[in-house]
Enzyme design. Structure first.
Site, PDB file in Angstrom:
ATOM      1  N   ILE A  96      35.104  52.170  28.295  1.00 30.11           N
ATOM      2  CA  ILE A  96      35.455  53.574  28.293  1.00 30.11           C
ATOM      3  C   ILE A  96      34.395  54.363  27.532  1.00 30.11           C
ATOM      4  O   ILE A  96      34.101  54.058  26.375  1.00 30.11           O
ATOM      5  CB  ILE A  96      36.831  53.792  27.628  1.00 30.11           C
ATOM      6  CG1 ILE A  96      37.932  53.079  28.437  1.00 30.11           C
ATOM      7  CG2 ILE A  96      37.145  55.273  27.487  1.00 30.11           C
ATOM      8  CD1 ILE A  96      39.291  53.079  27.755  1.00 30.11           C
ATOM      9  N   SER A  97      33.772  55.324  28.191  1.00 29.73           N
ATOM     10  CA  SER A  97      32.880  56.289  27.541  1.00 29.73           C
ATOM     11  C   SER A  97      31.807  55.603  26.683  1.00 29.73           C
ATOM     12  O   SER A  97      31.002  54.828  27.188  1.00 29.73           O
ATOM     13  CB  SER A  97      33.722  57.279  26.724  1.00 29.73           C
ATOM     14  OG  SER A  97      32.966  58.362  26.262  1.00 29.73           O
TER      15      SER A  97
END
Length: 287
Positions: A96-97
Protein backbone atom coordinates in the site's frame (compact mmCIF):
# COMPACT_ATOMS: atom_id res chain seq x y z
CA UNK A 1 -12.30 -8.48 12.91
CA UNK A 2 -10.36 -10.28 15.61
CA UNK A 3 -6.80 -8.96 15.55
CA UNK A 4 -3.93 -10.30 17.64
CA UNK A 5 -0.83 -8.13 18.02
CA UNK A 6 2.61 -9.36 19.08
CA UNK A 7 6.20 -8.16 19.12
CA UNK A 8 8.85 -10.54 17.77
CA UNK A 9 12.38 -9.89 19.01
CA UNK A 10 15.61 -11.07 17.49
CA UNK A 11 18.88 -9.88 19.00
CA UNK A 12 18.27 -6.23 19.88
CA UNK A 13 15.75 -5.60 17.10
CA UNK A 14 12.00 -5.91 17.44
CA UNK A 15 9.20 -6.16 14.90
CA UNK A 16 5.60 -5.52 15.84
CA UNK A 17 2.97 -7.39 13.85
CA UNK A 18 -0.71 -8.22 13.82
CA UNK A 19 -2.60 -11.23 12.48
CA UNK A 20 -6.25 -11.35 11.48
CA UNK A 21 -7.94 -14.71 10.75
CA UNK A 22 -5.02 -16.94 11.69
CA UNK A 23 -5.09 -20.16 9.73
CA UNK A 24 -6.42 -18.67 6.50
CA UNK A 25 -4.48 -18.26 3.25
CA UNK A 26 -1.66 -15.88 4.30
CA UNK A 27 -1.22 -12.38 2.95
CA UNK A 28 1.72 -10.21 3.99
CA UNK A 29 0.72 -6.53 3.92
CA UNK A 30 3.28 -3.74 3.61
CA UNK A 31 1.24 -0.83 4.99
CA UNK A 32 1.49 2.72 3.75
CA UNK A 33 3.05 5.82 5.25
CA UNK A 34 1.87 7.05 8.67
CA UNK A 35 0.33 3.63 9.31
CA UNK A 36 1.24 0.50 11.30
CA UNK A 37 0.05 -3.02 12.06
CA UNK A 38 -3.40 -1.62 12.94
CA UNK A 39 -4.14 -0.79 9.30
CA UNK A 40 -7.73 -1.57 8.28
CA UNK A 41 -8.36 -0.56 4.66
CA UNK A 42 -9.64 -3.59 2.74
CA UNK A 43 -9.06 -5.97 5.63
CA UNK A 44 -12.63 -7.04 6.39
CA UNK A 45 -13.13 -7.92 2.71
CA UNK A 46 -9.93 -10.00 2.69
CA UNK A 47 -11.00 -11.79 5.86
CA UNK A 48 -14.41 -12.56 4.39
CA UNK A 49 -12.66 -14.21 1.44
CA UNK A 50 -10.79 -16.55 3.79
CA UNK A 51 -7.43 -14.82 3.91
CA UNK A 52 -5.19 -14.47 6.94
CA UNK A 53 -3.69 -10.99 7.09
CA UNK A 54 -0.19 -10.54 8.52
CA UNK A 55 0.81 -6.90 8.92
CA UNK A 56 4.19 -5.97 10.35
CA UNK A 57 4.64 -2.39 11.46
CA UNK A 58 7.38 -1.32 9.08
CA UNK A 59 10.63 0.10 10.58
CA UNK A 60 10.09 3.17 12.73
CA UNK A 61 6.33 2.66 12.89
CA UNK A 62 4.53 1.35 15.95
CA UNK A 63 6.83 -0.73 18.12
CA UNK A 64 9.13 -1.87 15.31
CA UNK A 65 12.77 -0.87 15.77
CA UNK A 66 13.90 1.97 13.48
CA UNK A 67 17.18 0.09 13.06
CA UNK A 68 15.25 -2.57 11.13
CA UNK A 69 15.05 0.08 8.44
CA UNK A 70 18.73 0.92 7.99
CA UNK A 71 18.09 -0.16 4.40
CA UNK A 72 15.54 -2.20 2.46
CA UNK A 73 17.71 -5.30 2.69
CA UNK A 74 17.73 -5.19 6.51
CA UNK A 75 13.98 -4.56 6.64
CA UNK A 76 13.13 -7.38 4.25
CA UNK A 77 15.41 -9.79 6.05
CA UNK A 78 13.42 -9.09 9.21
CA UNK A 79 10.20 -9.95 7.36
CA UNK A 80 11.72 -13.28 6.32
CA UNK A 81 12.66 -13.95 9.95
CA UNK A 82 9.08 -13.18 10.93
CA UNK A 83 7.67 -15.56 8.29
CA UNK A 84 10.05 -18.26 9.53
CA UNK A 85 9.02 -17.61 13.14
CA UNK A 86 5.36 -17.98 12.15
CA UNK A 87 6.14 -21.04 9.98
CA UNK A 88 4.72 -19.44 6.85
CA UNK A 89 6.33 -20.79 3.70
CA UNK A 90 4.71 -18.72 0.93
CA UNK A 91 2.52 -15.64 1.07
CA UNK A 92 0.67 -13.26 -1.16
CA UNK A 93 2.18 -9.77 -0.78
CA UNK A 94 0.08 -6.61 -0.86
CA UNK A 95 1.79 -3.21 -0.87
CA UNK A 96 0.00 0.00 0.00
CA UNK A 97 1.35 3.42 -1.03
CA UNK A 98 4.76 4.05 0.59
CA UNK A 99 4.97 0.33 1.38
CA UNK A 100 5.68 -0.24 -2.31
CA UNK A 101 9.50 -0.18 -2.15
CA UNK A 102 9.56 -2.70 0.70
CA UNK A 103 7.24 -5.08 -1.16
CA UNK A 104 9.08 -4.72 -4.47
CA UNK A 105 12.45 -5.36 -2.87
CA UNK A 106 11.09 -8.25 -0.80
CA UNK A 107 9.48 -9.91 -3.81
CA UNK A 108 12.54 -9.47 -6.00
CA UNK A 109 14.94 -10.95 -3.43
CA UNK A 110 12.75 -13.71 -1.96
CA UNK A 111 10.80 -14.95 -4.96
CA UNK A 112 10.49 -18.46 -3.55
CA UNK A 113 8.43 -17.10 -0.65
CA UNK A 114 5.93 -15.07 -2.71
CA UNK A 115 2.81 -16.38 -4.47
CA UNK A 116 1.77 -13.05 -5.93
CA UNK A 117 2.33 -9.32 -5.58
CA UNK A 118 -0.37 -6.66 -5.53
CA UNK A 119 0.51 -2.97 -5.66
CA UNK A 120 -2.27 -0.67 -4.40
CA UNK A 121 -1.62 3.04 -5.03
CA UNK A 122 2.00 2.04 -4.51
CA UNK A 123 5.30 3.87 -4.86
CA UNK A 124 7.52 2.07 -7.39
CA UNK A 125 10.30 4.60 -7.99
CA UNK A 126 11.74 7.78 -6.49
CA UNK A 127 8.87 9.63 -4.85
CA UNK A 128 9.10 12.84 -2.81
CA UNK A 129 12.49 14.54 -3.05
CA UNK A 130 13.98 17.63 -1.37
CA UNK A 131 13.00 19.77 -4.36
CA UNK A 132 9.28 19.00 -3.85
CA UNK A 133 7.20 21.32 -1.68
CA UNK A 134 5.36 18.27 -0.31
CA UNK A 135 8.70 16.87 0.85
CA UNK A 136 9.59 20.08 2.66
CA UNK A 137 6.16 20.21 4.34
CA UNK A 138 6.40 16.56 5.37
CA UNK A 139 9.88 17.03 6.83
CA UNK A 140 8.45 19.76 9.05
CA UNK A 141 5.03 18.39 9.98
CA UNK A 142 6.08 14.78 10.47
CA UNK A 143 9.50 15.25 12.04
CA UNK A 144 9.83 12.54 14.74
CA UNK A 145 9.97 15.19 17.46
CA UNK A 146 6.81 16.94 16.24
CA UNK A 147 4.62 14.35 14.53
CA UNK A 148 2.60 13.40 17.62
CA UNK A 149 1.44 17.01 17.93
CA UNK A 150 0.51 17.13 14.24
CA UNK A 151 -1.62 14.02 14.59
CA UNK A 152 -3.13 15.18 17.89
CA UNK A 153 -4.22 18.42 16.23
CA UNK A 154 -5.61 16.61 13.19
CA UNK A 155 -7.56 14.19 15.38
CA UNK A 156 -8.97 17.03 17.42
CA UNK A 157 -10.06 18.94 14.33
CA UNK A 158 -11.55 15.99 12.49
CA UNK A 159 -13.62 15.04 15.52
CA UNK A 160 -15.08 18.55 15.54
CA UNK A 161 -15.77 18.80 11.81
CA UNK A 162 -14.98 15.65 9.75
CA UNK A 163 -16.44 16.93 6.47
CA UNK A 164 -14.54 20.21 6.67
CA UNK A 165 -11.21 18.51 7.43
CA UNK A 166 -11.78 15.97 4.66
CA UNK A 167 -12.39 18.84 2.23
CA UNK A 168 -9.18 20.57 3.36
CA UNK A 169 -7.12 17.38 2.99
CA UNK A 170 -8.71 16.12 -0.23
CA UNK A 171 -6.16 17.86 -2.54
CA UNK A 172 -3.43 15.75 -0.90
CA UNK A 173 -5.18 12.62 -2.12
CA UNK A 174 -6.90 13.56 -5.37
CA UNK A 175 -6.27 15.56 -8.53
CA UNK A 176 -10.00 16.16 -8.89
CA UNK A 177 -11.56 19.38 -7.71
CA UNK A 178 -13.65 19.00 -4.59
CA UNK A 179 -16.75 19.84 -6.61
CA UNK A 180 -16.08 16.78 -8.78
CA UNK A 181 -14.84 14.33 -6.16
CA UNK A 182 -17.53 14.92 -3.53
CA UNK A 183 -20.06 12.96 -5.60
CA UNK A 184 -17.77 9.92 -5.26
CA UNK A 185 -17.74 10.09 -1.46
CA UNK A 186 -20.48 9.21 1.05
CA UNK A 187 -20.86 10.09 4.73
CA UNK A 188 -19.72 6.53 5.52
CA UNK A 189 -16.52 7.12 3.51
CA UNK A 190 -15.82 10.31 5.45
CA UNK A 191 -16.30 8.38 8.69
CA UNK A 192 -13.75 5.79 7.49
CA UNK A 193 -11.40 8.66 6.62
CA UNK A 194 -11.85 9.99 10.15
CA UNK A 195 -11.04 6.55 11.57
CA UNK A 196 -7.87 6.49 9.45
CA UNK A 197 -6.73 9.81 10.93
CA UNK A 198 -7.46 8.52 14.43
CA UNK A 199 -5.21 5.46 14.02
CA UNK A 200 -2.30 7.09 12.19
CA UNK A 201 1.11 8.10 13.56
CA UNK A 202 4.38 8.75 11.77
CA UNK A 203 6.96 7.86 14.44
CA UNK A 204 10.35 7.68 12.78
CA UNK A 205 8.87 5.59 9.99
CA UNK A 206 7.88 8.31 7.55
CA UNK A 207 11.36 9.81 7.58
CA UNK A 208 12.72 6.33 6.83
CA UNK A 209 10.23 6.07 3.95
CA UNK A 210 11.34 9.41 2.50
CA UNK A 211 14.96 8.28 2.57
CA UNK A 212 14.31 4.96 0.81
CA UNK A 213 11.82 5.50 -2.00
CA UNK A 214 14.66 6.22 -4.39
CA UNK A 215 16.40 2.96 -3.54
CA UNK A 216 14.32 0.77 -5.83
CA UNK A 217 16.21 -0.01 -9.03
CA UNK A 218 14.72 -1.02 -12.36
CA UNK A 219 16.55 -4.32 -11.91
CA UNK A 220 14.47 -5.00 -8.78
CA UNK A 221 11.25 -4.58 -10.73
CA UNK A 222 12.55 -6.48 -13.75
CA UNK A 223 13.61 -9.47 -11.67
CA UNK A 224 10.07 -10.05 -10.32
CA UNK A 225 8.56 -13.09 -12.00
CA UNK A 226 5.49 -13.85 -9.88
CA UNK A 227 2.00 -12.75 -11.02
CA UNK A 228 1.58 -9.06 -10.19
CA UNK A 229 -1.53 -6.90 -10.07
CA UNK A 230 -1.24 -3.10 -10.12
CA UNK A 231 -4.26 -1.14 -8.88
CA UNK A 232 -4.04 2.64 -9.14
CA UNK A 233 -6.48 5.51 -9.48
CA UNK A 234 -6.10 7.79 -12.47
CA UNK A 235 -6.92 10.65 -10.07
CA UNK A 236 -4.29 9.83 -7.43
CA UNK A 237 -2.91 13.06 -6.03
CA UNK A 238 -0.46 11.50 -3.56
CA UNK A 239 1.39 8.91 -5.65
CA UNK A 240 1.39 9.75 -9.33
CA UNK A 241 -0.05 7.23 -11.77
CA UNK A 242 3.43 7.20 -13.32
CA UNK A 243 4.40 4.82 -10.50
CA UNK A 244 1.82 2.33 -11.76
CA UNK A 245 3.07 2.59 -15.35
CA UNK A 246 6.66 2.25 -14.15
CA UNK A 247 5.85 -0.98 -12.31
CA UNK A 248 3.81 -2.39 -15.21
CA UNK A 249 6.46 -1.56 -17.81
CA UNK A 250 9.18 -3.30 -15.82
CA UNK A 251 7.44 -6.31 -14.25
CA UNK A 252 6.97 -8.82 -17.03
CA UNK A 253 4.10 -10.85 -15.53
CA UNK A 254 1.97 -7.88 -14.46
CA UNK A 255 -1.58 -6.68 -15.03
CA UNK A 256 -2.32 -2.96 -14.82
CA UNK A 257 -5.77 -1.89 -13.68
CA UNK A 258 -6.35 1.86 -13.83
CA UNK A 259 -9.27 2.78 -11.58
CA UNK A 260 -11.66 5.64 -12.21
CA UNK A 261 -11.93 6.34 -8.48
CA UNK A 262 -11.62 9.65 -6.64
CA UNK A 263 -7.97 9.36 -5.62
CA UNK A 264 -5.23 7.74 -3.56
CA UNK A 265 -7.45 5.97 -1.02
CA UNK A 266 -8.93 3.39 -3.38
CA UNK A 267 -10.75 1.66 -0.51
CA UNK A 268 -13.12 4.62 -0.17
CA UNK A 269 -15.82 5.94 -2.47
CA UNK A 270 -17.35 4.81 -5.72
CA UNK A 271 -15.41 2.09 -7.51
CA UNK A 272 -14.44 0.01 -4.46
CA UNK A 273 -16.55 -2.92 -5.65
CA UNK A 274 -14.83 -3.01 -9.04
CA UNK A 275 -11.42 -2.80 -7.36
CA UNK A 276 -12.27 -5.73 -5.08
CA UNK A 277 -13.52 -7.84 -7.99
CA UNK A 278 -10.14 -7.36 -9.71
CA UNK A 279 -8.22 -8.08 -6.49
CA UNK A 280 -10.06 -11.23 -5.44
CA UNK A 281 -10.17 -12.66 -8.94
CA UNK A 282 -6.39 -12.22 -9.07
CA UNK A 283 -5.73 -13.66 -5.60
CA UNK A 284 -7.99 -16.67 -6.12
CA UNK A 285 -6.31 -17.44 -9.44
CA UNK A 286 -2.91 -17.54 -7.72
CA UNK A 287 -3.66 -19.34 -4.44
Amino acid sequence: MKRTTEVYKNDELSIEYSIINKGGIPILVMHGGHSNCNEEFGYSELEQQGYSILTPSRPGYGKTSPNNGLNLSTACNSYIELLNHLKLDKVHVIAISAGGPSAIYFTSKYQERVKSLTLQSAVSKEWLTPKDKEYKAAKMLFHPSLEKYTWKLLRSMINISPKFIFKQMAPSFSKLSYAKLKSHISDEDINKFKEMIERQRSGQGFFIDLSQTGNIALSDLQSIKCPTLILHSRNDGAVSIEHAYNAHNNISNSKLCILNTWGHLIWLGQGVEEMNIELFSFLHANN
